[in-house]
Design a protein around this motif. Structure first.
Motif, PDB file in Angstrom:
ATOM      1  N   GLY A   5      10.805   2.382   1.016  1.00  0.00           N
ATOM      2  CA  GLY A   5       9.806   2.554  -0.035  1.00  0.00           C
ATOM      3  C   GLY A   5       8.472   2.980   0.537  1.00  0.00           C
ATOM      4  O   GLY A   5       8.373   3.418   1.688  1.00  0.00           O
ATOM      5  N   THR A   6       7.473   2.844  -0.266  1.00  0.00           N
ATOM      6  CA  THR A   6       6.138   3.288   0.126  1.00  0.00           C
ATOM      7  C   THR A   6       5.349   2.154   0.764  1.00  0.00           C
ATOM      8  O   THR A   6       5.576   0.982   0.465  1.00  0.00           O
ATOM      9  CB  THR A   6       5.367   3.809  -1.102  1.00  0.00           C
ATOM     10  OG1 THR A   6       5.367   2.800  -2.114  1.00  0.00           O
ATOM     11  CG2 THR A   6       5.999   5.063  -1.669  1.00  0.00           C
ATOM     12  N   PRO A   8       2.292  -0.474   1.460  1.00  0.00           N
ATOM     13  CA  PRO A   8       1.465  -1.200   0.499  1.00  0.00           C
ATOM     14  C   PRO A   8       0.216  -0.426   0.061  1.00  0.00           C
ATOM     15  O   PRO A   8      -0.134  -0.450  -1.115  1.00  0.00           O
ATOM     16  CB  PRO A   8       1.085  -2.483   1.250  1.00  0.00           C
ATOM     17  CG  PRO A   8       2.226  -2.698   2.192  1.00  0.00           C
ATOM     18  CD  PRO A   8       2.639  -1.314   2.613  1.00  0.00           C
ATOM     19  N   ARG A  11       0.803   1.753  -2.740  1.00  0.00           N
ATOM     20  CA  ARG A  11       1.083   1.039  -3.991  1.00  0.00           C
ATOM     21  C   ARG A  11      -0.165   0.383  -4.553  1.00  0.00           C
ATOM     22  O   ARG A  11      -0.087  -0.427  -5.468  1.00  0.00           O
ATOM     23  CB  ARG A  11       2.172  -0.006  -3.762  1.00  0.00           C
ATOM     24  CG  ARG A  11       3.513   0.580  -3.367  1.00  0.00           C
ATOM     25  CD  ARG A  11       4.631  -0.452  -3.360  1.00  0.00           C
ATOM     26  NE  ARG A  11       4.307  -1.718  -2.728  1.00  0.00           N
ATOM     27  CZ  ARG A  11       4.631  -2.055  -1.485  1.00  0.00           C
ATOM     28  NH1 ARG A  11       5.284  -1.197  -0.712  1.00  0.00           N
ATOM     29  NH2 ARG A  11       4.310  -3.229  -1.006  1.00  0.00           N
ATOM     30  N   SER A  13      -2.700  -1.339  -2.652  1.00  0.00           N
ATOM     31  CA  SER A  13      -3.380  -2.336  -1.835  1.00  0.00           C
ATOM     32  C   SER A  13      -4.608  -1.684  -1.204  1.00  0.00           C
ATOM     33  O   SER A  13      -4.518  -0.619  -0.605  1.00  0.00           O
ATOM     34  CB  SER A  13      -2.456  -2.851  -0.731  1.00  0.00           C
ATOM     35  OG  SER A  13      -3.176  -3.655   0.173  1.00  0.00           O
ATOM     36  N   CYS A  19       0.850  -7.666   2.003  1.00  0.00           N
ATOM     37  CA  CYS A  19       1.525  -7.265   0.766  1.00  0.00           C
ATOM     38  C   CYS A  19       3.028  -7.292   0.970  1.00  0.00           C
ATOM     39  O   CYS A  19       3.509  -7.117   2.086  1.00  0.00           O
ATOM     40  CB  CYS A  19       1.103  -5.855   0.379  1.00  0.00           C
ATOM     41  SG  CYS A  19      -0.620  -5.743  -0.087  1.00  0.00           S
ATOM     42  N   ASP A  21       6.766  -6.162   1.362  1.00  0.00           N
ATOM     43  CA  ASP A  21       7.282  -4.972   2.023  1.00  0.00           C
ATOM     44  C   ASP A  21       8.764  -5.176   2.300  1.00  0.00           C
ATOM     45  O   ASP A  21       9.243  -6.319   2.387  1.00  0.00           O
ATOM     46  CB  ASP A  21       6.544  -4.727   3.336  1.00  0.00           C
ATOM     47  CG  ASP A  21       6.156  -3.276   3.544  1.00  0.00           C
ATOM     48  OD1 ASP A  21       6.826  -2.395   2.986  1.00  0.00           O
ATOM     49  OD2 ASP A  21       5.194  -3.033   4.279  1.00  0.00           O
ATOM     50  N   GLU A  63       7.169  -3.630  -8.567  1.00  0.00           N
ATOM     51  CA  GLU A  63       6.698  -2.344  -8.059  1.00  0.00           C
ATOM     52  C   GLU A  63       7.203  -2.083  -6.643  1.00  0.00           C
ATOM     53  O   GLU A  63       7.634  -0.973  -6.318  1.00  0.00           O
ATOM     54  CB  GLU A  63       5.166  -2.300  -8.088  1.00  0.00           C
ATOM     55  CG  GLU A  63       4.595  -1.004  -7.604  1.00  0.00           C
ATOM     56  CD  GLU A  63       3.082  -0.991  -7.621  1.00  0.00           C
ATOM     57  OE1 GLU A  63       2.527   0.098  -7.696  1.00  0.00           O
ATOM     58  OE2 GLU A  63       2.463  -2.069  -7.538  1.00  0.00           O
ATOM     59  N   THR A  64       7.205  -3.110  -5.790  1.00  0.00           N
ATOM     60  CA  THR A  64       7.691  -2.956  -4.420  1.00  0.00           C
ATOM     61  C   THR A  64       9.157  -2.534  -4.417  1.00  0.00           C
ATOM     62  O   THR A  64       9.545  -1.609  -3.712  1.00  0.00           O
ATOM     63  CB  THR A  64       7.524  -4.275  -3.639  1.00  0.00           C
ATOM     64  OG1 THR A  64       6.140  -4.634  -3.611  1.00  0.00           O
ATOM     65  CG2 THR A  64       8.043  -4.151  -2.219  1.00  0.00           C
ATOM     66  N   HIS A  67       9.682   1.069  -5.819  1.00  0.00           N
ATOM     67  CA  HIS A  67       9.293   2.079  -4.832  1.00  0.00           C
ATOM     68  C   HIS A  67      10.315   2.179  -3.702  1.00  0.00           C
ATOM     69  O   HIS A  67      10.424   3.218  -3.058  1.00  0.00           O
ATOM     70  CB  HIS A  67       7.898   1.781  -4.263  1.00  0.00           C
ATOM     71  CG  HIS A  67       6.792   2.242  -5.142  1.00  0.00           C
ATOM     72  ND1 HIS A  67       6.110   3.407  -4.925  1.00  0.00           N
ATOM     73  CD2 HIS A  67       6.241   1.703  -6.250  1.00  0.00           C
ATOM     74  CE1 HIS A  67       5.196   3.571  -5.863  1.00  0.00           C
ATOM     75  NE2 HIS A  67       5.261   2.541  -6.678  1.00  0.00           N
TER      76      HIS A  67
END
Length: 75
Positions: A5-6, A8, A11, A13, A19, A21, A63-64, A67
């Motif tokens: 994913g992306t 933090p 997203r 932060s 955050c 991950d 969201e985490t 992503h």
């Protein structure tokens, strides 16, 4: 190890630190950085779920995980 994913900071932060991950390890396992809520949810696990003493229940934001979805292999 590679991030799933992306990062933090992408997203939202502001510092990119502390955050949730998700990482894929070189052996195919996944490592998750999240909030430890074992004490809160342990008694709520369904009858067919359990955890070892060395395991913890962690949560990451929706969201985490969303992503990360595109980076999680199908098999």
């Amino acid at each position: 190890m590679r991030r799933i994913g992306t990062p933090p900071i992408a997203r939202g932060s502001t510092t990119g630190a502390n955050c949730p991950d998700i990482f894929e390890l070189s052996d195919g396992r996944f490592a998750v950085i999240g909030t430890d809520i074992t004490d809160e949810l342990d008694a709520e696990l369904p009858a067919d779920a359990s955890r070892a003493d060395y395991e913890r229940i962690v949560v990451v934001t929706r969201e985490t995980l969303i992503h990360a979805k595109a980076d999680i292999p199908d098999a």
